[in-house]
Scaffold this motif. Structure first.
Motif, PDB file in Angstrom:
ATOM      1  N   LYS A 277       0.820  -1.220   0.000  1.00 25.24           N
ATOM      2  CA  LYS A 277       0.000   0.000   0.000  1.00 25.24           C
ATOM      3  C   LYS A 277       0.849   1.262   0.000  1.00 25.24           C
ATOM      4  O   LYS A 277       0.448   2.284  -0.550  1.00 25.24           O
ATOM      5  N   LYS A 278       2.012   1.225   0.610  1.00 20.32           N
ATOM      6  CA  LYS A 278       2.834   2.430   0.714  1.00 20.32           C
ATOM      7  C   LYS A 278       3.777   2.628  -0.460  1.00 20.32           C
ATOM      8  O   LYS A 278       4.294   3.720  -0.657  1.00 20.32           O
TER       9      LYS A 278
ATOM     10  N   PRO B  14       3.270   2.832  -3.843  1.00 18.96           N
ATOM     11  CA  PRO B  14       2.913   3.879  -4.811  1.00 18.96           C
ATOM     12  C   PRO B  14       3.111   5.291  -4.253  1.00 18.96           C
ATOM     13  O   PRO B  14       3.568   6.194  -4.962  1.00 18.96           O
ATOM     14  N   ASP B  15       2.790   5.491  -2.973  1.00 17.66           N
ATOM     15  CA  ASP B  15       3.005   6.806  -2.365  1.00 17.66           C
ATOM     16  C   ASP B  15       4.483   7.158  -2.301  1.00 17.66           C
ATOM     17  O   ASP B  15       4.871   8.297  -2.549  1.00 17.66           O
ATOM     18  N   MET B  16       5.295   6.159  -1.981  1.00 19.33           N
ATOM     19  CA  MET B  16       6.732   6.407  -1.934  1.00 19.33           C
ATOM     20  C   MET B  16       7.282   6.725  -3.317  1.00 19.33           C
ATOM     21  O   MET B  16       8.107   7.632  -3.473  1.00 19.33           O
TER      22      MET B  16
ATOM     23  N   ARG C 107       5.586   8.053  -5.820  1.00 22.61           N
ATOM     24  CA  ARG C 107       5.076   9.374  -6.184  1.00 22.61           C
ATOM     25  C   ARG C 107       5.898  10.463  -5.508  1.00 22.61           C
ATOM     26  O   ARG C 107       6.272  11.465  -6.118  1.00 22.61           O
ATOM     27  N   SER C 108       6.206  10.277  -4.234  1.00 21.82           N
ATOM     28  CA  SER C 108       7.004  11.244  -3.489  1.00 21.82           C
ATOM     29  C   SER C 108       8.415  11.348  -4.073  1.00 21.82           C
ATOM     30  O   SER C 108       8.969  12.440  -4.197  1.00 21.82           O
TER      31      SER C 108
ATOM     32  N   LYS D 159       8.194  13.388  -7.293  1.00 21.42           N
ATOM     33  CA  LYS D 159       8.068  14.827  -7.022  1.00 21.42           C
ATOM     34  C   LYS D 159       9.409  15.414  -6.602  1.00 21.42           C
ATOM     35  O   LYS D 159       9.784  16.498  -7.039  1.00 21.42           O
TER      36      LYS D 159
ATOM     37  N   SER E  29       1.241  21.993  -5.137  1.00 16.17           N
ATOM     38  CA  SER E  29       2.485  21.941  -4.373  1.00 16.17           C
ATOM     39  C   SER E  29       3.421  23.094  -4.719  1.00 16.17           C
ATOM     40  O   SER E  29       4.592  23.049  -4.409  1.00 16.17           O
TER      41      SER E  29
END
Length: 92
Positions: free
Chosen positions: A24-25, A27-29, A31-32, A35, A79
């Motif tokens: 679960k984490k 994709p967020d990692m 994406r971060s 960025k 952002s």
């Protein structure tokens, strides 16, 4: 010893990463990380452009520089943040 990574080693590393961080984490990692890479790229480009521009001739009535806005990616307004340009206070 560490020179060659084959398919089994890479798969093992990926499995360990998924087990450590959870699916679960990831994709967020990612994406971060994307960025952060875009911000780093835009900052490096701004510094490169800043280094290529000639220094303006000093005058008695200087106005403060306009504020720039740095965006994480083109079109990303969520952002973006305003940045104050540093001023040169050295006297020659």
């Amino acid at each position: 010893m560490f020179g060659r990574l084959g398919a089994p080693e890479i798969i093992l590393i990926l499995v360990v990463v998924v087990l450590l961080f959870g699916a679960k984490k990831l994709p967020d990692m990612a994406r971060s990380l994307g960025k952060s890479a875009r911000i780093l790229k835009s900052e490096a480009k701004a510094m490169k452009e800043e280094g290529n521009t000639p220094a303006p001739a000093p005058s008695g009535n200087e106005q403060p520089p306009a504020q720039r806005t740095i965006q994480a990616s083109p079109g990303d307004v969520t952002s973006s943040r305003p940045v104050n340009e540093p001023t040169d206070t050295t006297q020659r």
